[in-house]
Motif scaffolding. Structure first.
Motif, PDB file in Angstrom:
ATOM      1  N   THR B  36       0.864  -1.177   0.000  1.00 52.27           N
ATOM      2  CA  THR B  36       0.000   0.000   0.000  1.00 52.27           C
ATOM      3  C   THR B  36       0.903   1.230   0.000  1.00 52.27           C
ATOM      4  N   LYS B  37       0.709   2.100  -0.981  1.00 52.06           N
ATOM      5  CA  LYS B  37       1.683   3.176  -1.192  1.00 52.06           C
ATOM      6  C   LYS B  37       1.188   4.538  -0.730  1.00 52.06           C
ATOM      7  N   TYR B  38       2.145   5.384  -0.422  1.00 51.42           N
ATOM      8  CA  TYR B  38       1.878   6.786  -0.118  1.00 51.42           C
ATOM      9  C   TYR B  38       2.145   7.609  -1.372  1.00 51.42           C
ATOM     10  N   GLY B  39       1.167   8.435  -1.756  1.00 52.89           N
ATOM     11  CA  GLY B  39       1.405   9.295  -2.917  1.00 52.89           C
ATOM     12  C   GLY B  39       1.090  10.751  -2.639  1.00 52.89           C
ATOM     13  N   CYS B  40       0.065  11.009  -1.831  1.00 51.84           N
ATOM     14  CA  CYS B  40      -0.324  12.402  -1.609  1.00 51.84           C
ATOM     15  C   CYS B  40      -0.767  12.671  -0.174  1.00 51.84           C
ATOM     16  N   GLY B  41      -1.317  11.672   0.488  1.00 52.63           N
ATOM     17  CA  GLY B  41      -1.741  11.846   1.879  1.00 52.63           C
ATOM     18  C   GLY B  41      -3.048  12.599   2.050  1.00 52.63           C
ATOM     19  N   ILE B  42      -3.679  12.997   0.932  1.00 50.81           N
ATOM     20  CA  ILE B  42      -4.918  13.780   1.065  1.00 50.81           C
ATOM     21  C   ILE B  42      -6.067  13.197   0.232  1.00 50.81           C
ATOM     22  N   GLY B  43      -5.982  11.928  -0.078  1.00 49.85           N
ATOM     23  CA  GLY B  43      -7.100  11.299  -0.779  1.00 49.85           C
ATOM     24  C   GLY B  43      -7.224  11.670  -2.244  1.00 49.85           C
ATOM     25  N   GLN B  44      -6.144  12.142  -2.857  1.00 50.42           N
ATOM     26  CA  GLN B  44      -6.229  12.620  -4.242  1.00 50.42           C
ATOM     27  C   GLN B  44      -5.639  11.675  -5.280  1.00 50.42           C
ATOM     28  N   CYS B  45      -4.766  10.752  -4.863  1.00 50.45           N
ATOM     29  CA  CYS B  45      -4.045   9.985  -5.885  1.00 50.45           C
ATOM     30  C   CYS B  45      -4.405   8.511  -5.943  1.00 50.45           C
ATOM     31  N   GLY B  46      -4.937   7.966  -4.857  1.00 53.98           N
ATOM     32  CA  GLY B  46      -5.366   6.578  -4.869  1.00 53.98           C
ATOM     33  C   GLY B  46      -4.264   5.546  -4.683  1.00 53.98           C
ATOM     34  N   ALA B  47      -3.010   5.970  -4.541  1.00 59.34           N
ATOM     35  CA  ALA B  47      -1.911   5.007  -4.388  1.00 59.34           C
ATOM     36  C   ALA B  47      -2.088   4.150  -3.133  1.00 59.34           C
ATOM     37  N   CYS B  48      -2.810   4.677  -2.169  1.00 61.21           N
ATOM     38  CA  CYS B  48      -2.958   4.024  -0.865  1.00 61.21           C
ATOM     39  C   CYS B  48      -4.244   3.215  -0.757  1.00 61.21           C
ATOM     40  N   THR B  49      -4.889   2.940  -1.894  1.00 65.28           N
ATOM     41  CA  THR B  49      -6.219   2.311  -1.849  1.00 65.28           C
ATOM     42  C   THR B  49      -6.179   0.904  -1.240  1.00 65.28           C
ATOM     43  N   SER B  57     -11.083   2.208  -0.347  1.00 63.09           N
ATOM     44  CA  SER B  57     -10.951   3.349   0.567  1.00 63.09           C
ATOM     45  C   SER B  57      -9.530   3.869   0.522  1.00 63.09           C
ATOM     46  N   ARG B  58      -9.388   5.164   0.734  1.00 58.63           N
ATOM     47  CA  ARG B  58      -8.052   5.775   0.745  1.00 58.63           C
ATOM     48  C   ARG B  58      -7.477   5.677   2.156  1.00 58.63           C
ATOM     49  N   SER B  59      -6.487   4.830   2.304  1.00 58.49           N
ATOM     50  CA  SER B  59      -5.983   4.558   3.654  1.00 58.49           C
ATOM     51  C   SER B  59      -5.238   5.744   4.257  1.00 58.49           C
ATOM     52  N   CYS B  60      -4.816   6.701   3.403  1.00 54.57           N
ATOM     53  CA  CYS B  60      -4.101   7.861   3.952  1.00 54.57           C
ATOM     54  C   CYS B  60      -5.058   8.787   4.679  1.00 54.57           C
ATOM     55  N   SER B  61      -6.339   8.657   4.367  1.00 58.01           N
ATOM     56  CA  SER B  61      -7.304   9.613   4.902  1.00 58.01           C
ATOM     57  C   SER B  61      -8.240   8.985   5.931  1.00 58.01           C
TER      58      SER B  61
END
Ligand code: FES
Ligand code: FES
Lengths: 710, 152
Positions: B36-49, B57-61
Motif C-alpha cells: 500500500t503506497k503513499y502518494g499524496c496523503g490527502i485522498g487525491q491519488c489513490g496510491a494508498c487504496t 478506501s483511501r488509507s491515507c485519509s
C-alpha cells in the motif's frame, strides 16, 4: 553476423570484461541482492561468473545484471534481453538482478535522456556474445575440436555429435581467457530482441512486494521528515522545536544548513513533528512571482540576442518583402515532476563508510556529491539502487540523497528521509518556465523566412536551432535568451522540446492554414526542400522524418476524418528518434475531448515491443496531460500548488481511449524511446482542438481549473 | 498512544499507535505491509487504496481509530497465489511502467468488479478516476479492467 573486437571500446567494454574469468561464485545470496528466481526450488548453490554482467549456474539458470536504474522505462527487462540474445539462451531460464552502483564494472549507470539502450546496444551485445564464445571455446577444448564447428541454441552447445549445456561447461569457461574478438548475430536471427517479454518485476509489482525506495526498512532506522524554506529566496532565521519534540515518537530535531529535520519512530510521527515546528525565515534573495517571470521573459523576447544560435540567409530582408507576416508567442509555466513515489532515501553514515540506498537516476554523480558534502573519499560511499516510482527528470538531481546523508551523519543514526507530497512539490526542481516568439514571412504562397526567439528561466539554450525547419528554409534565424532565477530548475521529461515542439508544431499549423496548404503536405514540402537543397548544415535525417509523417498520415487516415471528428497533426525529432502523431478530437457539448491518437515512430530496432508501446502511449498521455492541465505558479517565491488538489494531473477517462502505435520497421540500432513521443503530442491535440473549436491555443495549460477552452 | 485490534487480510493484529495515525502508516510502518503506497496523503491519488469491508478506501485519509473492528484487505491479501482476475489481467496486459500506482489501481479495480462485474467504459472511468498513474498507463489499465471483468 558481424565480427566485433571485444576490446575495441575501452570505456564501454573493457571495464565489463575485467571481471571475466573471475572463477566460481559460491553461496550466491538471494535475499541480499533482491533478485527474483522464477522457481525458488531450483536455486543453485554454485554460480559461475563469466563477466560482470552474468553468471551461469550448473543447472543452466542464468543471472544477468541490469546495471541501469529502473525508473519505469523497463530497462531492467530490455538490457538482459539484449545480453541473453547474444548469449543465445532461453529467456525462461534468465533471472534478472539489479546491480548496485559499481563503476569498476559498469559504465553509464544513468537513467536519463532516453539513452540507455542507444549507448549500451553494442557493448551489451558484445557482453553476451563474449560469454557465449567463452562457453563454446570451453566445449571445443573439452572435445578437442575447432570452436567454429560448434553451434549454440537455447543454452546448449552442439556439434560433431556432441552436446553440452551451458551450465555443465560454465565452470571451465569461467577460467578461460576473454576472446579477442567475437561475432554478433545478424538482426534477422534475433530470437529474443524484437519479441514481447513481460516486465521482469511483474510478479512482485502485482503482489505488492517491497521494491521501491520508500519500502526500505533497515534495522535501527529512524524516519526523517525535513522542513525546508517555504519560498525560494528565504533562509532560516530561527526556529522553535519545543512542540515538535512533544510529539509521540519524535526522538530528535536537528538543523542542517537552512533546513530542519525531525527524526522519529514512524513516518507519521515525523510528519507530525515537522508540522509542529515553528520557524522564522528571512529574505536572502529576491522573492520571485509568476508575474515577474512573465514580464521579464516577454522583455527578453523583444531583445536582440548578442549572438544568434543559428542564422541562415537574411530573414529581415524577407520580412520587409513579405505579403504577410505571421507572428505568435507561446507560453508555458514551470512544472513540477511529481513522480508518484515522492523523494526519499536511506542513509547510514558511520565512521567507516556511508551506505545509501534508494531511487536515484544518477547514482554515479550523486556519489560524488555525497562524498563532497561529507568530506570523504568516494570509495567510502556506497549506493544501492531500488526501483523508482517514476522520475521524469526529478531523480537526476541528488539533493535529497545528500540531505539523507547529512541527517544521518549529524544524528548518528540510520535514517530514511521521506518527502511528503507537499515537500516534493514545493521543494522541487522544476521545468523552466519558457516563452517563444515565432515569426514567418509569407510571399507568393510560400513561407520565405522563419524566425524563432526563445527565453526561459535558467534554461540555458531554450531552442533546438538545428532541428527542422532548419535547412528547409533559406532564411532562418534562431535566438535564445536565458533569465536567471533563484527557483531551482532542471531537466523534465524531454527537456526543452516538451514545450518547444508544441509551440513550433502549433505555429506551423497556423502558417500552413494562412498559406492554404494542407499541414501534412506543408511539412512534406519543407522536408523535400531540406533534402534536395539544404541550407546550412543538415542535422537530421530527412528520409526518416518523411517516413514517419507518411506512416502516421496513412495509419491515421489523415484528411478522411469521420463526421464530428477533427484531426490535428504534429511531428518532431528528439533523442535521435522520429515521431509523427495525429490526434482526433470530438466535441462533447462545449468540451473538446481527445478520442484517439495515432503515432508513427522510428526508433531503430524495437527491443521489447510490449513495453515500447507502453512507453510511447505513456509519453503521449503525459504530454497531453501537462499541455491541458499542468499549471504551476509562484507568489513571492512560494509555490502556489503543493499537492494534487491544486496541481492537476491527467486522470483516467481524460486520456485518449485509443492510442495506436506504429513502429517503422528497420534494422538500425535502437534510439530513444522514453521521451520522444511526448514532445509532439501537445501540438497534435492543439491543432485538432483548433479545428474543432476555431480557437488557437498559445498558452499552456489549455484548461485552467475546471474552465474549458473556447 | 492506544491499543487497536486490526483485522488485516484475515489476520488479527494488535498495534499501539496514536489514534490519529492514518491506517496507511500503520500498515506500512507497524505491520510492514508495504504494498500500500503513499502518494499524496490527502485522498487525491489513490496510491494508498485498500478495501475496508470490501469497499475501496483511501488509507491515507482514514485514522486507525476509524477502522478497528473492520475487515481490511490490502494488495497482499487480494489473493493467495497472485491470481485474482485483476492481477492476472495486469500480468497479461503488462500494465505497469514504474509500478508505484499499480497496487492502488488493482485495489480500486477489484472493488469495482466486486460490486459491478460488467462495468461499462464510463463506469470504469468513474471508478478509476481517483487513481492517478503518473506514468500514464491508463490505456492498459482500462483494457486490463475489461479483461478482468470477463474472467471473474
Ligand atoms: S496517498 Fe492516499 S490518496 Fe494519495
Ligand atoms: S506505473 Fe508509474 S505511476 Fe502508474
Amino acid at each position: 553476423m558481424s565480427i566485433i573486437a571485444t576490446k575495441h571500446n575501452r570505456r564501454s567494454f573493457l571495464k565489463v570484461s575485467t571481471a571475466a574469468g573471475g572463477g566460481i561464485v559460491l553461496g550466491f545470496n538471494w535475499a541480499l541482492t533482491g533478485c527474483s528466481p522464477k522457481d525458488a526450488a531450483k536455486i543453485p548453490a554454485e554460480w559461475h561468473k563469466l563477466n560482470g554482467f552474468l553468471k551461469i549456474a550448473s543447472d543452466g539458470l542464468i543471472t544477468i545484471m541490469s546495471p541501469n536504474p529502473e525508473v519505469g522505462q523497463n530497462i531492467k527487462t530490455a538490457i538482459p534481453m539484449i545480453v541473453a540474445e547474444e548469449l543465445d539462451v532461453d529467456w525462461n531460464n534468465v533471472i534478472v538482478e539489479q546491480a548496485p552502483l559499481n563503476t569498476d564494472v559498469f559504465t553509464r549507470q544513468v537513467a536519463g535522456g532516453s539513452q540507455s539502450l542507444r549507448h549500451g546496444w553494442t557493448s551489451l551485445r558484445t557482453t553476451g556474445a563474449t560469454a557465449r564464445q567463452m562457453l563454446v571455446n570451453a566445449a571445443a577444448k573439452k572435445w578437442n575440436v575447432d570452436p567454429a564447428s560448434l553451434t549454440t541454441s537455447d543454452g546448449v552447445i552442439s556439434g560433431n555429435g556432441n552436446s553440452i549445456s551451458y551450465g555443465d561447461i560454465a565452470s571451465e569457461a569461467s577460467r578461460l581467457e576473454v576472446p579477442e574478438e567475437v561475432a554478433l548475430k545478424d538482426p534477422k536471427d534475433f530470437k529474443i530482441i524484437g519479441t514481447s517479454r513481460g516486465n521482469v518485476d511483474i510478479e512482485e509489482i502485482i503482489a505488492g512486494k517491497p521494491l521501491f525506495g520508500l519500502d526500505t526498512y533497515e534495522e535501527g532506522m529512524q524516519y526523517a521528515v525535513a522542513l525546508r524554506p517555504p519560498a525560494f529566496g528565504l533562509k532560516l532565521k530561527s526556529f522553535d522545536d519545543s512542540e515538535s519534540r512533544k510529539v509521540n515518537g519524535v526522538n530528535d530535531v536537528i538543523q542542517f544548513g537552512n533546513k530542519i529535520a525531525v527524526l522519529a519512530n514512524s513516518t507519521w510521527a515525523a510528519i507530525k513533528g515537522q508540522k509542529a515546528l515553528k520557524a522564522e525565515w528571512e529574505e536572502d534573495s529576491k522573492l520571485e512571482s509568476t508575474a515577474y517571470h512573465n514580464e521579464e521573459l516577454i522583455k527578453l523576447l523583444n531583445t536582440k540576442a548578442d549572438e544568434p544560435r543559428r542564422k541562415d540567409g537574411n530573414v529581415e530582408a524577407q520580412f520587409t518583402r513579405a505579403d504577410k507576416i505571421v507572428e505568435k508567442i507561446y507560453e508555458a509555466p514551470f512544472l513540477p515532476h511529481c513522480p508518484l513515489e515522492p523523494m526519499n532515501f536511506f542513509a547510514n553514515v558511520t565512521a567507516e563508510k556511508a551506505e545509501l540506498k534508494g531511487p536515484i537516476q544518477t547514482p554515479e554523480r550523486t556519489r560524488k556529491q555525497v562524498a563532497e558534502v561529507l568530506g570523504r573519499p568516494e570509495s567510502e560511499v556506497f549506493i544501492d539502487l531500488t526501483r523508482m516510482g517514476g522520475g521524469f527528470g526529478r531523480r537526476l538531481y541528488g539533493d535529497f540523497v545528500v540531505e539523507s546523508a547529512q541527517i544521518s551523519e549529524l544524528a548518528k543514526t540510520p535514517v530514511k528521509l521521506v518527502f511528503t507530497r507537499e515537500d516534493d512539490m514545493t521543494a522541487g526542481t522544476y521545468r523552466p518556465s519558457s516563452k517563444y516568439r515565432f515569426k514567418a514571412a509569407l510571399k507568393d504562397g510560400k513561407m520565405t523566412a522563419y524566425q524563432l526567439v526563445g527565453a526561459g528561466t535558467n534554461i540555458g539554450n531554450a531552442t533546438r536551432e538545428d532541428n527542422f525547419p532548419a535547412s528547409a528554409m533559406e532564411h532562418y534565424l534562431v535566438e535564445s535568451h536565458n533569465m536567471s532565477s533563484n527557483i531551482t530548475t532542471g531537466a523534465w521529461r524531454a527537456p526543452i522540446t516538451n514545450f518547444l515542439a508544441y509551440a513550433e508544431q502549433a505555429f506551423l499549423d497556423e502558417v500552413a492554414e494562412e498559406l492554404g496548404i494542407d499541414p501534412v503536405q506543408f511539412r512534406l514540402d519543407l522536408f523535400e526542400q531540406a533534402k534536395s537543397n539544404p541550407t546550412g548544415e543538415l542535422k537530421y535525417d530527412v528520409d526518416k522524418s518523411i517516413g514517419v509523417i507518411k506512416l502516421a498520415a496513412e495509419k491515421g487516415n489523415w484528411g478522411k476524418a469521420k463526421d464530428g471528428v477533427s484531426q490535428g497533426f504534429s511531428s518532431y525529432y528528439s533523442h535521435n528518434t522520429y515521431v509523427a502523431e495525429i490526434a482526433e478530437v470530438r466535441m462533447d457539448g462545449n468540451t473538446p475531448k481527445v478520442t484517439k491518437v495515432v503515432c508513427a515512430i522510428d526508433c531503430g530496432i524495437v527491443v521489447n515491443p510490449v513495453s515500447a508501446i507502453n512507453q510511447v502511449q505513456g509519453g503521449i498521455v503525459d504530454g497531453i496531460g501537462h499541455a491541458m492541465y499542468g499549471n504551476f505558479s509562484f507568489a513571492n517565491g512560494q509555490p502556489q500548488m503543493s499537492n494534487f488538489d491544486g496541481f492537476r494531473l491527467i486522470r483516467h477517462g481524460e486520456h485518449p481511449p485509443t492510442i495506436e502505435v506504429h513502429f517503422v520497421k528497420n534494422t538500425s540500432d535502437p534510439t530513444g524511446l522514453g521521451e520522444p513521443s511526448l514532445p509532439p503530442s501537445g501540438g497534435a491535440v492543439a491543432n485538432a482542438m483548433y479545428k474543432a473549436t476555431g480557437v488557437r491555443l498559445y498558452k499552456q495549460p489549455f484548461v485552467q481549473g475546471e474552465i474549458n477552452i473556447g | 498512544m492506544a491499543i487497536f485490534n486490526l483485522n488485516v487480510n484475515g489476520n488479527q493484529h494488535q498495534v499501539d499507535v496514536d489514534p490519529d495515525t492514518p491506517i496507511l502508516w500503520v500498515l506500512r510502518d507497524e505491520l510492514r505491509l508495504l504494498g500500500t503506497k503513499y502518494g499524496c496523503g490527502i485522498g487525491q491519488c489513490g496510491a494508498c487504496t485498500i478495501h475496508i469491508d470490501g469497499n475501496a478506501s483511501r488509507s491515507c485519509s482514514m485514522q486507525v481509530s476509524q477502522v478497528a473492528d473492520k475487515k481490511i484487505t490490502t494488495i497482499e491479501g487480494l489473493s493467495e497465489e497472485i491470481n485474482h482476475p485483476v492481477q492476472n489481467a495486469w500480468r497479461t496486459h503488462d500494465v505497469p511502467q514504474c509500478g508505484y500506482c499499480q497496487a492502488g489501481q488493482m485495489m480500486s479495480a477489484s472493488a469495482l468488479l466486486s460490486i459491478n462485474p460488467s462495468p461499462t467504459d464510463a463506469e470504469i472511468e468513474t471508478a478509476m478516476r481517483g487513481n492517478i498513474c503518473r506514468c500514464a498507463t491508463y490505456v492498459r489499465i482500462h483494457e486490463a479492467v475489461k479483461t478482468a471483468s470477463q474472467n471473474l
